[in-house]
Design an enzyme around this catalytic site. Structure first.
Site, mmCIF file in Angstrom:
data_model
loop_
_atom_site.group_PDB
_atom_site.id
_atom_site.type_symbol
_atom_site.label_atom_id
_atom_site.label_comp_id
_atom_site.label_asym_id
_atom_site.label_seq_id
_atom_site.Cartn_x
_atom_site.Cartn_y
_atom_site.Cartn_z
ATOM 1 N N CYS A 1 48.326 -60.988 29.774
ATOM 2 C CA CYS A 1 47.560 -59.843 29.059
ATOM 3 C C CYS A 1 48.186 -59.193 28.103
ATOM 4 O O CYS A 1 47.578 -58.203 27.466
ATOM 5 C CB CYS A 1 47.025 -58.814 30.535
ATOM 6 N N CYS B 1 27.755 -45.288 23.175
ATOM 7 C CA CYS B 1 28.309 -44.253 24.213
ATOM 8 C C CYS B 1 28.236 -42.847 23.635
ATOM 9 O O CYS B 1 29.025 -42.903 22.525
ATOM 10 C CB CYS B 1 29.321 -44.817 25.187
ATOM 11 N N CYS C 1 36.395 -39.935 24.927
ATOM 12 C CA CYS C 1 37.034 -40.768 25.948
ATOM 13 C C CYS C 1 38.019 -41.655 25.676
ATOM 14 O O CYS C 1 38.153 -42.254 24.554
ATOM 15 C CB CYS C 1 35.875 -41.234 26.613
ATOM 16 N N CYS D 1 28.410 -43.813 31.728
ATOM 17 C CA CYS D 1 29.407 -44.631 31.322
ATOM 18 C C CYS D 1 28.877 -46.302 31.343
ATOM 19 O O CYS D 1 28.140 -46.429 32.277
ATOM 20 C CB CYS D 1 30.558 -44.667 32.256
ATOM 21 N N TYR E 1 53.846 -64.075 40.680
ATOM 22 C CA TYR E 1 53.102 -62.764 40.308
ATOM 23 C C TYR E 1 51.681 -63.095 40.880
ATOM 24 O O TYR E 1 50.630 -62.785 40.052
ATOM 25 C CB TYR E 1 53.257 -62.490 38.867
#
Length: 471
Positions: A429, A79, A85, A180, A332
């Site tokens: 995560c 990219c 970015c 992207c 959750y």
């Protein structure tokens, strides 16, 4: 040797030892006096000179100023925006090495922070797709485009408008994205055409400092299992210009099945407390999974890698070992995706989630799929999950928990220890906060299985599933 002892000192010939947290790498040069140095923009095995940008008692932060040799673990980033970015920070590492360091991240966190007896960690589950794997992207309109030093020094008169992503560490600067690699077409084409139309028709891009301008954000959601496609604009006013832009989007991209907008005049971009207006089509898109349909609205949470999410949910279900006779609590629960996914294998599933709108989505998805053995409740987990809740409902045989990055509140963990469900499946995560919680749960639970999952290729992020069994 260090040339200067002040904050911006240069340290030469630093050998990069390992990948660290938040996409940074780590080194331990002699000049740091035993401190770890976190360095951006490098790869393990690079040899570099670095500029120290922050000094703390236990660590330093630094950026590279000169490379003496490059690691054999590097690959050429694909990219053009890499390094500018804020996304895809591991694009310069081969995918094989990305997986290696994610596996190591899970192992190091669980061993160093949890300090509990662990089984062998299963090999990380790789993603079949390493580009174009996201189903959602959010772009920012800005009148304060980020320009490189080369662009500034060129003397060229650049347009200061941008539609793209934030520069790391800067709330006010946006890099104008040409292409992207995170979301499949027509995502790139839609963004480019909207950007072009807005410039040609003098629509004001938002100024986040002065809070002026018309166009704020562009969200594109694409289903990876159906042909549905959602586009939503955040604008500061609905007027002739924004209505014309919406008609342009509708006419240019007939494949869009949900075209929406939200008027946001606040000083932040959050829109969950604002009305979303459906300009054309449906107010939702649909994803499918094992014959189940999930409706996703503009405000809905859904895993941004749909295909890998299916693998994550299958692992969660397998770890739970459901036979059809169990009461399951899904903590959750979000929009109830996991709850509805496992409902057919359970006697009853009860989901709890803080966001009330998400709970309404969960109920809709149960009804849509004819699932009648689910119940959903909205509220703060530490307040909802109490003795009164347990008296009202059957006690769980299995608890599924998928908390945010901060992990579970200590009160929730204490409640889990009192409930004493036979099994807990903990999806995380953030292996660091997961490890902290496992240490607290060790009072009554043993870790029986660990499965890392790569949901986000080209980044340092890793998902981890842990099976706990009551001692």
């Amino acid at each position: 040797m260090g040339r200067r002892k002040n904050k911006n000192r240069i340290v030469e010939n630093v050998v990069i030892l390992d990948a660290g947290a938040e996409g940074k790498c780590i080194a331990r040069p002699e000049e740091a006096d035993g401190r770890v140095v976190f360095i951006t923009g490098v790869a393990p095995k690079d040899v570099v000179d670095v500029r120290v940008t922050k000094q703390r008692k236990s660590y330093w932060e630094a950026t590279p100023v000169k490379f003496h040799s490059y690691s054999d673990e590097r690959v050429e980033p694909f990219c053009k925006h890499f390094g500018v970015c804020g996304g895809c920070k591991w694009q310069h590492l081969s995918y094989e090495n990305q997986l290696k360091y994610k596996q190591k991240q899970v192992k190091d966190n669980l061993e160093r922070l949890a300090k509990v007896e662990l089984p062998e960690i299963k090999p990380i589950l790789a993603s079949d797709e390493t580009t174009f794997y996201r189903n959602k992207l959010e772009y920012t309109f800005s009148s304060r485009r980020w320009l490189t030093k080369e662009q500034i020094s060129s003397g060229e008169d650049f347009d200061n408008r941008a539609l793209g992503f934030h520069i790391p560490g800067r709330f006010d600067k946006i890099v104008d994205i040409d292409e992207c690699y995170l979301q499949a077409e027509p995502s790139n084409t839609i963004r480019l055409e909207i950007n072009k139309y807005a410039r040609e028709n003098d629509l004001e891009f938002y100024d986040v400092v002065n809070h002026t301008g018309l166009l704020r954000n562009l969200m594109i959601r694409s289903s990876q299992t159906t042909q549905d496609l959602m586009v939503m604009l955040q604008i500061t006013a609905f007027n002739e210009k924004t209505e014309s832009l919406l008609h342009f989007i509708k006419d240019s991209f007939p494949e869009i099945t949900s075209l929406q907008y939200v008027i946001n005049t606040k000083k932040n971009d959050t829109f969950h407390d604002l009305e979303v207006v459906c300009f054309d089509g449906k107010d939702y898109i649909t994803e499918t999974m094992e014959g189940l349909e999930f409706r996703i609205q503009a405000k809905s949470f859904y895993q941004t890698n749909s295909i890998q999410a299916y693998n994550l949910y299958k692992i969660t279900r397998d770890f739970a070992g459901l036979t059809g006779n169990e009461v399951v609590y899904d903590l959750y629960t979000g929009t109830g995706t996991i709850a509805n996914f496992v409902a057919k294998q359970a006697k009853q599933v009860i989901g709890v989630e803080y966001v009330e709108a998400a709970i309404e989505d969960a109920k809709v998805n149960s009804k849509l799929n004819g699932i009648e053995n689910t119940l959903f409740y909205a509220g703060d987990m530490k307040d909802v999950l109490n003795e009164e809740f347990l008296e009202k409902h059957a006690r769980p045989d299995v608890i599924l928990t998928d908390p945010p990055r901060a992990g579970m509140h200590p009160d929730v963990i204490q409640m889990l220890l009192r409930i004493r469900a036979k099994h807990i499946v903990y999806v995380s995560c953030n292996p660091a906060t997961q490890a902290r919680d496992l240490q607290l749960l060790d009072e009554k639970y043993s870790v029986k299985a660990i499965q890392p999952v790569d949901m986000f290729p080209q980044t340092h992020h890793v998902e981890n599933v842990v099976l706990l069994e009551l001692k």
